[in-house]
Design an enzyme around this catalytic site. Structure first.
Site, PDB file in Angstrom:
ATOM      1  N   ARG A  23      -5.954  -5.483  -0.732  1.00  0.00           N
ATOM      2  CA  ARG A  23      -6.944  -5.505   0.358  1.00  0.00           C
ATOM      3  C   ARG A  23      -7.917  -6.671   0.264  1.00  0.00           C
ATOM      4  O   ARG A  23      -9.077  -6.556   0.640  1.00  0.00           O
ATOM      5  CB  ARG A  23      -7.719  -4.189   0.431  1.00  0.00           C
ATOM      6  N   ASP A  72       0.283  -4.245   7.953  1.00  0.00           N
ATOM      7  CA  ASP A  72      -0.009  -2.900   7.433  1.00  0.00           C
ATOM      8  C   ASP A  72       1.303  -2.198   7.112  1.00  0.00           C
ATOM      9  O   ASP A  72       2.314  -2.448   7.764  1.00  0.00           O
ATOM     10  CB  ASP A  72      -0.793  -2.087   8.469  1.00  0.00           C
ATOM     11  N   TYR A 147       2.688   9.840   6.469  1.00  0.00           N
ATOM     12  CA  TYR A 147       1.897   9.399   7.637  1.00  0.00           C
ATOM     13  C   TYR A 147       2.548   9.845   8.945  1.00  0.00           C
ATOM     14  O   TYR A 147       1.871  10.236   9.896  1.00  0.00           O
ATOM     15  CB  TYR A 147       1.724   7.876   7.636  1.00  0.00           C
TER      16      TYR A 147
HETATM   17  O1  CP3 Z   1      -5.311  -7.529   2.100  1.00  0.00           O
HETATM   18  C1  CP3 Z   1      -4.271  -6.864   2.019  1.00  0.00           C
HETATM   19  O2  CP3 Z   1      -4.056  -6.090   1.043  1.00  0.00           O
HETATM   20  C2  CP3 Z   1      -3.156  -7.082   3.024  1.00  0.00           C
HETATM   21  C3  CP3 Z   1      -3.072  -6.249   4.145  1.00  0.00           C
HETATM   22  C4  CP3 Z   1      -2.888  -4.731   4.078  1.00  0.00           C
HETATM   23  C5  CP3 Z   1      -3.480  -3.866   5.042  1.00  0.00           C
HETATM   24  N1  CP3 Z   1      -3.020  -2.604   4.800  1.00  0.00           N
HETATM   25  C6  CP3 Z   1      -4.371  -4.286   6.130  1.00  0.00           C
HETATM   26  C7  CP3 Z   1      -5.264  -3.282   6.740  1.00  0.00           C
HETATM   27  C8  CP3 Z   1      -2.126  -3.946   3.224  1.00  0.00           C
HETATM   28  C9  CP3 Z   1      -1.325  -4.349   2.010  1.00  0.00           C
HETATM   29  C10 CP3 Z   1      -2.211  -2.592   3.704  1.00  0.00           C
HETATM   30  C11 CP3 Z   1      -1.488  -1.477   3.074  1.00  0.00           C
HETATM   31  C12 CP3 Z   1      -1.806  -0.101   3.478  1.00  0.00           C
HETATM   32  N2  CP3 Z   1      -2.141   0.370   4.714  1.00  0.00           N
HETATM   33  C13 CP3 Z   1      -1.732   1.006   2.609  1.00  0.00           C
HETATM   34  C14 CP3 Z   1      -1.291   0.944   1.161  1.00  0.00           C
HETATM   35  C15 CP3 Z   1      -2.330   0.537   0.228  1.00  0.00           C
HETATM   36  C16 CP3 Z   1      -3.383   1.565  -0.033  1.00  0.00           C
HETATM   37  O3  CP3 Z   1      -4.540   1.308   0.343  1.00  0.00           O
HETATM   38  O4  CP3 Z   1      -3.054   2.593  -0.635  1.00  0.00           O
HETATM   39  C17 CP3 Z   1      -2.071   2.157   3.344  1.00  0.00           C
HETATM   40  C18 CP3 Z   1      -2.129   3.577   2.820  1.00  0.00           C
HETATM   41  C19 CP3 Z   1      -2.313   1.746   4.682  1.00  0.00           C
HETATM   42  C20 CP3 Z   1      -2.663   2.594   5.847  1.00  0.00           C
HETATM   43  C21 CP3 Z   1      -3.963   2.238   6.444  1.00  0.00           C
HETATM   44  N3  CP3 Z   1      -4.230   1.067   7.128  1.00  0.00           N
HETATM   45  C22 CP3 Z   1      -5.162   3.010   6.445  1.00  0.00           C
HETATM   46  C23 CP3 Z   1      -5.315   4.373   5.775  1.00  0.00           C
HETATM   47  C24 CP3 Z   1      -6.132   2.278   7.154  1.00  0.00           C
HETATM   48  C25 CP3 Z   1      -7.547   2.690   7.524  1.00  0.00           C
HETATM   49  C26 CP3 Z   1      -8.486   2.820   6.426  1.00  0.00           C
HETATM   50  C27 CP3 Z   1      -8.760   1.554   5.654  1.00  0.00           C
HETATM   51  O5  CP3 Z   1      -8.348   1.495   4.496  1.00  0.00           O
HETATM   52  O6  CP3 Z   1      -9.421   0.654   6.187  1.00  0.00           O
HETATM   53  C28 CP3 Z   1      -5.533   1.047   7.543  1.00  0.00           C
HETATM   54  C29 CP3 Z   1      -6.188  -0.046   8.278  1.00  0.00           C
HETATM   55  C30 CP3 Z   1      -6.072  -1.418   7.695  1.00  0.00           C
HETATM   56  N4  CP3 Z   1      -4.982  -1.993   7.112  1.00  0.00           N
HETATM   57  C31 CP3 Z   1      -7.113  -2.364   7.696  1.00  0.00           C
HETATM   58  C32 CP3 Z   1      -6.609  -3.547   7.128  1.00  0.00           C
HETATM   59  C33 CP3 Z   1      -7.298  -4.870   6.903  1.00  0.00           C
HETATM   60  C34 CP3 Z   1      -8.474  -2.039   8.301  1.00  0.00           C
HETATM   61  C35 CP3 Z   1      -9.686  -2.739   7.944  1.00  0.00           C
HETATM   62  C36 CP3 Z   1     -10.612  -2.859   9.140  1.00  0.00           C
HETATM   63  O7  CP3 Z   1     -11.084  -1.809   9.632  1.00  0.00           O
HETATM   64  O8  CP3 Z   1     -10.833  -3.976   9.573  1.00  0.00           O
END
Ligand code: CP3
Length: 341
Positions: A23, A72, A147
């Site tokens: 992240r 994502d 999910y």
């Molecule tokens: O920087 C990085 O790591 C690259 C991009 C990346 C994102 N999501 C962008 C993102 C990666 C590798 C992910 C993986 C991801 N997404 C996981 C696995 C890693 C982990 O955290 O366990 C999971 C479970 C998700 C599902 C997901 N996506 C959730 C639960 C959410 C909302 C809550 C949160 O963590 O913000 C997202 C949204 C998401 N994915 C954002 C980003 C940059 C949101 C941030 C924002 O609100 O701008």
């Protein structure tokens, strides 16, 4: 070209350990927040030019040794006919919702190359400008399945609907995992073709499973993915929450590296994991909210315990928390880069 990550993944790094953060392309970066103020997440994930810029941003602003594709893990659901939306302050929302085994039987696999062409174009664009390796990724089939069944992040994060389904209709749950595994393998192969140099599998919800259930509903499918990727010269990092608990099951999968949570000391984990498998991690993400001297002390202890380790990658035990001060993240990266190794 910075080769630290690729060298460490081959357990052949003679220099300081590489550092990147899960992240890293997120809300802790002021420049990311500027872009987010004008675009929704769905828009960014489908816009190769902007997604490629966001992929490069942490390398430019934090000085990390690797880039991770801005996308994502849930994008792959589009290949099974789902629509994924990201609701402000609430997280992902997935439609239609799965309610009966029949819904899983009816899921059709779409062509991955055209459904996710935006992702492959993002990789191509980012690669043209990067001087560090680019990490592609996917979700573990169990995590993606959860999910799809929950329709988003599970209420109370207990995965109640997923677990009830898994116990009540195991055949149907396996069919869903099989379909997800099939699209995931193609998805990763196409990421490699587009230019991904390393892959990481995020099985973020695995920690809710007992060891026998983990073997049956997660490991079995991770194994199929890893075997399908053996034909490609691209290292694979396995991340799951609960990795220090599942360490023996993860070793048996022979990934290039295992990414660890913060529950066990890295030195102990290094002695448990065979020397040809690299280890990644494992500081607590909350550490980065502490005063700078605390961060520096923790980094120096970690580095000391991993001195002269040729297969070590510095990371957090999970993603950077969204409200982490940017200058703390920067200080963390700087402390690793400056430390004596
Ligand atoms: O920087 C990085 O790591 C690259 C991009 C990346 C994102 N999501 C962008 C993102 C990666 C590798 C992910 C993986 C991801 N997404 C996981 C696995 C890693 C982990 O955290 O366990 C999971 C479970 C998700 C599902 C997901 N996506 C959730 C639960 C959410 C909302 C809550 C949160 O963590 O913000 C997202 C949204 C998401 N994915 C954002 C980003 C940059 C949101 C941030 C924002 O609100 O701008």
């Amino acid at each position: 070209m910075n080769h630290l990550l690729l060298d460490a993944l081959r357990c052949n790094n003679r220099s300081r350990p590489p550092i990147w953060l899960m992240r890293q392309a997120g809300r802790c970066l002021p420049s990311y927040r500027d872009v987010r103020a004008h675009h929704s997440l769905e828009e960014l994930f489908h816009h190769p030019q902007l997604a490629a810029e966001l992929t490069l941003m942490p390398v430019q602003h934090l000085g990390v040794d690797a880039a991770i594709l801005f996308s994502d893990i849930l994008m792959v659901a589009e290949c099974l006919g789902f629509e994924v939306r990201f609701i402000e302050g609430k997280g992902p929302s997935i439609h239609p919702v799965l309610n009966t085994p029949k819904d899983i039987e009816l899921l059709l696999i779409r062509e991955v190359r055209s459904s996710l062409s935006c992702v492959f174009e993002t990789i191509q664009r980012a690669r043209q400008k990067l001087q560090v390796p680019l990490i592609g990724f996917c979700g573990g089939p169990f995590t993606i399945a959860s999910y799809l069944i929950e329709g988003g992040t599970s209420p109370g994060k207990e995965l109640a609907k997923t677990k009830t389904w898994l116990f009540s209709h195991p055949e149907s749950f396996h069919l869903l995992l099989k379909k997800i595994t099939e699209v995931t393998i193609t998805y990763l192969q196409l990421q490699i073709e587009a230019g991904a140099q390393v892959l990481q599998i995020f099985d973020s919800w695995a920690h809710v499973l007992s060891i026998p259930l983990f073997i049956n509903f997660s490991v079995r499918y991770l194994k199929q993915i890893l075997e399908a990727l053996k034909a490609f010269p691209v290292p694979v990092i396995l991340f799951c929450r609960g990795s220090s608990f599942f360490v023996h099951e993860l070793i048996r999968l022979h990934p290039s590296a295992i990414s660890f949570d913060w529950l066990q000391e890295m030195g102990v984990l290094r002695r448990t994991v065979p020397a040809h498998i690299a280890v990644q991690g494992n500081l607590d993400p909350h550490l980065l909210k502490a005063p700078l001297h605390v961060i520096r002390t923790e980094v120096s202890q970690l580095m000391q315990s991993m001195k002269n380790e040729p297969g070590f990658i510095v990371n957090l035990g999970h993603g950077v928390l969204p409200d982490t001060p940017f200058h703390h993240v920067k200080h963390f990266v700087h402390s690793v880069r400056e430390s004596q190794f």
